[in-house]
Design an enzyme around this catalytic site. Sequence first.
Site, PDB file in Angstrom:
ATOM      1  N   ALA A 121       0.857  -1.191   0.000  1.00  0.00           N
ATOM      2  CA  ALA A 121       0.000   0.000   0.000  1.00  0.00           C
ATOM      3  C   ALA A 121       0.892   1.239   0.000  1.00  0.00           C
ATOM      4  O   ALA A 121       1.909   1.278   0.692  1.00  0.00           O
ATOM      5  CB  ALA A 121      -0.899  -0.012   1.229  1.00  0.00           C
ATOM      6  N   LYS A 122       0.503   2.230  -0.764  1.00  0.00           N
ATOM      7  CA  LYS A 122       1.329   3.433  -0.902  1.00  0.00           C
ATOM      8  C   LYS A 122       0.877   4.461   0.139  1.00  0.00           C
ATOM      9  O   LYS A 122       0.172   5.414  -0.169  1.00  0.00           O
ATOM     10  CB  LYS A 122       1.174   3.961  -2.337  1.00  0.00           C
ATOM     11  CG  LYS A 122       2.465   4.481  -2.928  1.00  0.00           C
ATOM     12  CD  LYS A 122       2.341   4.739  -4.398  1.00  0.00           C
ATOM     13  CE  LYS A 122       3.302   5.807  -4.880  1.00  0.00           C
ATOM     14  NZ  LYS A 122       4.697   5.604  -4.556  1.00  0.00           N
ATOM     15  N   ILE A 123       1.276   4.200   1.372  1.00  0.00           N
ATOM     16  CA  ILE A 123       0.840   5.009   2.514  1.00  0.00           C
ATOM     17  C   ILE A 123       1.954   5.985   2.883  1.00  0.00           C
ATOM     18  O   ILE A 123       3.123   5.588   3.016  1.00  0.00           O
ATOM     19  CB  ILE A 123       0.490   4.089   3.707  1.00  0.00           C
ATOM     20  CG1 ILE A 123      -0.722   3.215   3.350  1.00  0.00           C
ATOM     21  CG2 ILE A 123       0.236   4.905   4.970  1.00  0.00           C
ATOM     22  CD1 ILE A 123      -1.042   2.130   4.343  1.00  0.00           C
TER      23      ILE A 123
END
Length: 304
Positions: A155-157
């Site tokens: 996830a691109k958090i």
Amino acid sequence: MKKTEHVWFDGQLVPWDQATVHVASHAIHYGTSVFEGIRAYELPAGPAVFCLQEHLERLWASCKVLRLEIPYTYQELYQAVLDTIRANGHRSCYIRPVVLKGWGTLGFKLEMCPSHVSIITIEMGTFLGPEALEGVDVGVSSWRRMAPGTYPAAAKIGGQYVNSLLIAREAVDHGYTESIALDINGHVSEGPGENIFVLWRGELLTPPLTSSILDGITRRCVFTLAAELGIPVREEMVSREMLYLADELFFCGTAAELTPIRSVDNILVGQGKRGPVTTKLMDAFFDIVEGRVPDRHNWLTPVN
Ligand code: PMP
């Protein structure tokens, strides 16, 4: 980096200086944001966004993991990306959509904080410098990618990118252009903002999603192009020494595009220059995004 005139912020285009959030925003304290990095390329008929659908789908996927709601529809953000590029008059650009948690609480109840959505666009050339097309010198970082069950690597958090910053900073400290990070078990994972491919005995290998990598969209495009070119490609765990002994190595990513790696830890990879397989894949990639061949995979969305 130069600021642009317009930013899409919470549903409308506003001047750059007005696209602001409060210092009490949750995202500032805890990194509770999700983002994407997308490129628009200059084509003869005007700018075209590369893999817009895939990037927006990943934005939604990252939000799903963080349980962060996006108060807009897919179609609205799709249009917003195109509107922002048009408003800023770019011929080509890098596009950065961000969904972030604003002010509501300093506690951990995300649902108490409103989601803000912004899209900025900026001019961007070759990410790793002009020599990148011929090959960059990289080092293996002493910082590892996050262990499974700590942070969700796929996830691109926002907050997770402190890990990327540490990895990238070490490259600068050691005089390399970029770093490669290992996963918690010591297998090769990826660069701070790039996936990696290894040409190994005639096959192209890339670490699997379970090696703490981001599910890169350029990585998926490389699978497609390699298949077309008859280059066998496989997801496989890669050891550190395979980086030194590989015939060819390259990074891929939205910002890095396809970037050959000519040395790792000061050990030359193959001939120490861009290899023939990397060259074939780069040619196939740039032919599409620079409009020299038809967009046979529907990767490009015209802005106008
Ligand atoms: N890994 C990381 C950690 C990244 O931040 C990126 C850039 N988004 C990539 C890989 C490459 O992904 P993509 O091809 O989707 O840009």
